[in-house]
Scaffold this motif. Structure first.
Motif, PDB file in Angstrom:
ATOM      1  N   ALA A  76       0.815  -1.224   0.000  1.00 22.95           N
ATOM      2  CA  ALA A  76       0.000   0.000   0.000  1.00 22.95           C
ATOM      3  C   ALA A  76       0.844   1.267   0.000  1.00 22.95           C
ATOM      4  CB  ALA A  76      -0.948  -0.020   1.198  1.00 22.95           C
ATOM      5  N   ALA A  77       1.878   1.313   0.844  1.00 26.61           N
ATOM      6  CA  ALA A  77       2.675   2.541   0.944  1.00 26.61           C
ATOM      7  C   ALA A  77       3.378   2.857  -0.368  1.00 26.61           C
ATOM      8  CB  ALA A  77       3.690   2.411   2.078  1.00 26.61           C
ATOM      9  N   ALA A  78       3.989   1.830  -0.987  1.00 27.16           N
ATOM     10  CA  ALA A  78       4.669   2.045  -2.263  1.00 27.16           C
ATOM     11  C   ALA A  78       3.665   2.418  -3.350  1.00 27.16           C
ATOM     12  CB  ALA A  78       5.459   0.798  -2.659  1.00 27.16           C
ATOM     13  N   ALA A  79       2.478   1.790  -3.328  1.00 26.42           N
ATOM     14  CA  ALA A  79       1.456   2.105  -4.342  1.00 26.42           C
ATOM     15  C   ALA A  79       1.022   3.557  -4.231  1.00 26.42           C
ATOM     16  CB  ALA A  79       0.259   1.168  -4.171  1.00 26.42           C
ATOM     17  N   ARG A  80       0.823   4.050  -3.013  1.00 26.35           N
ATOM     18  CA  ARG A  80       0.435   5.453  -2.845  1.00 26.35           C
ATOM     19  C   ARG A  80       1.510   6.391  -3.381  1.00 26.35           C
ATOM     20  NH1 ARG A  80      -1.539   3.510   2.119  1.00 26.35           N
ATOM     21  NH2 ARG A  80       0.344   4.219   3.210  1.00 26.35           N
ATOM     22  N   HIS A  81       2.773   6.010  -3.149  1.00 25.18           N
ATOM     23  CA  HIS A  81       3.880   6.844  -3.617  1.00 25.18           C
ATOM     24  C   HIS A  81       3.900   6.887  -5.146  1.00 25.18           C
ATOM     25  CE1 HIS A  81       8.338   8.080  -2.805  1.00 25.18           C
ATOM     26  NE2 HIS A  81       7.683   8.956  -3.529  1.00 25.18           N
ATOM     27  N   VAL A  82       3.685   5.748  -5.784  1.00 25.20           N
ATOM     28  CA  VAL A  82       3.631   5.694  -7.247  1.00 25.20           C
ATOM     29  C   VAL A  82       2.505   6.587  -7.766  1.00 25.20           C
ATOM     30  CG1 VAL A  82       3.096   4.198  -9.218  1.00 25.20           C
ATOM     31  CG2 VAL A  82       4.709   3.431  -7.465  1.00 25.20           C
ATOM     32  N   GLN A  83       1.359   6.555  -7.085  1.00 26.78           N
ATOM     33  CA  GLN A  83       0.229   7.371  -7.514  1.00 26.78           C
ATOM     34  C   GLN A  83       0.520   8.858  -7.347  1.00 26.78           C
ATOM     35  OE1 GLN A  83      -2.572   5.428  -4.955  1.00 26.78           O
ATOM     36  NE2 GLN A  83      -3.435   4.168  -6.596  1.00 26.78           N
ATOM     37  N   VAL A  84       1.176   9.217  -6.253  1.00 25.33           N
ATOM     38  CA  VAL A  84       1.530  10.616  -6.019  1.00 25.33           C
ATOM     39  C   VAL A  84       2.460  11.119  -7.119  1.00 25.33           C
ATOM     40  CG1 VAL A  84       2.816  12.166  -4.492  1.00 25.33           C
ATOM     41  CG2 VAL A  84       1.127  10.594  -3.542  1.00 25.33           C
ATOM     42  N   LEU A  85       3.381  10.256  -7.546  1.00 28.09           N
ATOM     43  CA  LEU A  85       4.322  10.638  -8.602  1.00 28.09           C
ATOM     44  C   LEU A  85       3.686  10.603  -9.992  1.00 28.09           C
ATOM     45  CD1 LEU A  85       7.561   8.786  -7.389  1.00 28.09           C
ATOM     46  CD2 LEU A  85       7.060  11.229  -7.251  1.00 28.09           C
ATOM     47  N   ARG A  86       2.434  10.139 -10.066  1.00 29.63           N
ATOM     48  CA  ARG A  86       1.695  10.082 -11.326  1.00 29.63           C
ATOM     49  C   ARG A  86       2.395   9.208 -12.378  1.00 29.63           C
ATOM     50  NH1 ARG A  86      -2.341  14.031 -11.487  1.00 29.63           N
ATOM     51  NH2 ARG A  86      -2.210  15.585  -9.818  1.00 29.63           N
ATOM     52  N   LEU A  87       3.007   8.118 -11.923  1.00 34.14           N
ATOM     53  CA  LEU A  87       3.591   7.179 -12.881  1.00 34.14           C
ATOM     54  C   LEU A  87       2.468   6.496 -13.661  1.00 34.14           C
ATOM     55  CD1 LEU A  87       6.472   5.504 -10.811  1.00 34.14           C
ATOM     56  CD2 LEU A  87       6.538   7.538 -12.256  1.00 34.14           C
ATOM     57  N   GLN A  88       2.798   6.099 -14.875  1.00 35.07           N
ATOM     58  CA  GLN A  88       1.805   5.496 -15.772  1.00 35.07           C
ATOM     59  C   GLN A  88       2.286   4.124 -16.223  1.00 35.07           C
ATOM     60  OE1 GLN A  88      -1.178   6.934 -16.356  1.00 35.07           O
ATOM     61  NE2 GLN A  88      -0.500   8.527 -14.910  1.00 35.07           N
ATOM     62  N   PRO A  89       1.367   3.280 -16.719  1.00 38.05           N
ATOM     63  CA  PRO A  89       1.787   1.980 -17.253  1.00 38.05           C
ATOM     64  C   PRO A  89       2.907   2.143 -18.275  1.00 38.05           C
ATOM     65  CG  PRO A  89      -0.587   2.038 -17.052  1.00 38.05           C
ATOM     66  CD  PRO A  89      -0.098   3.419 -16.726  1.00 38.05           C
TER      67      PRO A  89
END
Length: 245
Positions: free
Chosen positions: A20-33
């Motif tokens: 969960a923590a890493a996923a939230r960080h990825v979302q904050v950085l707006r990474l894409q597939p």
């Protein structure tokens, strides 16, 4: 490339959801597939990975090849420190991680302003582990420092093993000290691990200083200026890190 510490099994070809923590960080950085990232588990290796799916609460990645990465200092360094108060201890943990500390022992000393015990100490330790993890992500370390439970100075001092082959130093405000720059080189040439004891605000009291010396810690000084507790502790780490390049 963004780096993320993850507590999960990693293997080449694995497709999995990030914690969960890493996923939230990825979302904050707006990474894409298709975007690349680096994963590490705190045990010394890194894995290449790519985002394959972005959901509202789930981020899935495909893990690629791993490679061992060694960004550690060649000698293990233990820092035993009388905890400074307020956010200064957070800052110390963060910077000590960046500078390569191997083990961090928080201490409650006679002059300590911050006094922790029981559940409060456990909560603080978990918080500091999070601070260290974030610092490791930022600075490129692949091995996390050990953060030991908070101990009273006397308990810690009595538990010191006399047979350990490491060079031990105490930052002392009393007389009879050697300059740090003179005391350190012999230990480095011998390839010993290093232990540094640094006091809280106001330094160690006379009794604690004497107990440290009796336990075999060499008294050293950083010079004539009075440094804050967190500054003094980090100065020795910065000096060792600089010597090792």
């Amino acid at each position: 490339m963004p780096r993320f510490l993850v507590d999960m099994p990693l293997a080449d070809g694995l497709e999995a959801a990030l914690p969960a923590a890493a996923a939230r960080h990825v979302q904050v950085l707006r990474l894409q597939p298709g975007d690349g990232l680096t994963l590490f588990d705190g045990r010394g290796s890194e894995w290449e990975a790519r985002v394959v799916q972005m959901g509202r609460s789930e981020v899935r990645v495909r893990v690629g090849a791993s490679q061992p990465v060694d960004r550690e200092l060649p000698l293990p360094i233990t820092l035993a420190v009388g905890m400074p108060a307020n956010e200064r201890m957070d800052w110390l943990v963060e910077k000590a991680t960046e500078l390569g500390v191997s083990t961090l022992q928080p201490l409650v000393c006679e002059r300590s302003v911050l006094r922790l015990g029981g559940e409060r100490a456990d909560r603080k330790l978990a918080h500091w582990q999070g601070v260290a993890s974030a610092a490791a992500e930022q600075c490129g370390r692949t091995t996390l420092p050990r953060l030991l439970p908070v101990r009273a100075f006397g308990e810690w001092q009595r538990a010191l093993r006399p047979d350990v082959t490491e060079a031990r130093f105490v930052l002392s405000l009393a007389e009879g000290t050697r300059p740090f720059v003179e005391a350190l080189p012999p230990a480095l040439r011998a390839g010993q691990g290093l232990l540094f004891l640094s006091g809280p605000e106001g330094g160690l009291c006379n009794t604690e200083d004497a107990q440290a010396r009796a336990a075999g810690l060499q008294p050293i000084t950083l010079g004539p200026r009075v440094l804050r507790a967190e500054t003094a502790a980090l100065t020795v780490l910065a000096a060792v890190a600089a010597l090792f390049g």
